[in-house]
Design an enzyme around this catalytic site. Sequence first.
Site, PDB file in Angstrom:
ATOM      1  N   HIS A 215     -35.372  -5.073  18.758  1.00  0.00           N
ATOM      2  CA  HIS A 215     -35.589  -5.647  17.431  1.00  0.00           C
ATOM      3  C   HIS A 215     -36.608  -6.771  17.527  1.00  0.00           C
ATOM      4  O   HIS A 215     -36.656  -7.501  18.525  1.00  0.00           O
ATOM      5  CB  HIS A 215     -34.280  -6.199  16.851  1.00  0.00           C
ATOM      6  CG  HIS A 215     -33.308  -5.131  16.501  1.00  0.00           C
ATOM      7  ND1 HIS A 215     -33.439  -4.351  15.376  1.00  0.00           N
ATOM      8  CD2 HIS A 215     -32.197  -4.687  17.136  1.00  0.00           C
ATOM      9  CE1 HIS A 215     -32.450  -3.486  15.336  1.00  0.00           C
ATOM     10  NE2 HIS A 215     -31.685  -3.658  16.389  1.00  0.00           N
TER      11      HIS A 215
ATOM     12  N   ARG B 277     -31.928  -6.358  40.138  1.00  0.00           N
ATOM     13  CA  ARG B 277     -32.935  -6.684  41.157  1.00  0.00           C
ATOM     14  C   ARG B 277     -32.631  -5.849  42.385  1.00  0.00           C
ATOM     15  O   ARG B 277     -31.543  -5.275  42.507  1.00  0.00           O
ATOM     16  CB  ARG B 277     -32.932  -8.166  41.477  1.00  0.00           C
ATOM     17  CG  ARG B 277     -31.628  -8.686  41.978  1.00  0.00           C
ATOM     18  CD  ARG B 277     -31.701 -10.158  42.351  1.00  0.00           C
ATOM     19  NE  ARG B 277     -30.448 -10.790  42.606  1.00  0.00           N
ATOM     20  CZ  ARG B 277     -29.504 -10.428  43.450  1.00  0.00           C
ATOM     21  NH1 ARG B 277     -29.639  -9.332  44.142  1.00  0.00           N
ATOM     22  NH2 ARG B 277     -28.410 -11.122  43.616  1.00  0.00           N
TER      23      ARG B 277
END
Length: 189
Positions: free
Chosen positions: A117, A183
């Site tokens: 959005h 990660r």
Amino acid sequence: MIKTGQATNRQLRAHLPAALPSRLRSLWHSARGAHLGSGSVIFPRAQLLRYPGNIRIGAEAIIKSDAHLCPCRPTAIVSVGMRTTIGFHTFVYASERIDIGDDCMIAPFVYIVDSDHGIAAGTNMNRQPNVTRPISIGDDVWIGAKAVILSGSTIGSGAIIAAGSVVRGTVPSGAIYGGIPAREIGRRS
């Protein structure tokens, strides 16, 4: 001798829905415009939403119950590769394009979405246009349960995404990613 991949595939295929109802579901989705490869299986309650003509499912792919594949716009594409499994309650929502490669395992409750959005101050967020960036998932990728793959992500072939991880960005081929944000936590050996 059965190779590991073949044994796993046989185990999975031993628990597929009955052949005739499965074939009828495939015919129904094909009649709605979905492109289904030979031997692909759509479980009961799996949903091909909004623009089924923009959904491509490769040969022998499996879409399990309560999964949603949804091209959200008339030009959006959802593509699932051959022998890929989309787990129970997994949502794949494309406003632009989501490509999932061959031989992938996508666990239950995974969320893959290629849009965000708008968030500019001064205008309500629900009145701002979505910002889209395609998602690409390579071949032989394993995405663990409840992982989230966000817009613009690229996951290289052979990568693993740990359960519950949130991915945004690039995951190199063969890497193991985990956490929020995800990660590198290892490499396949």
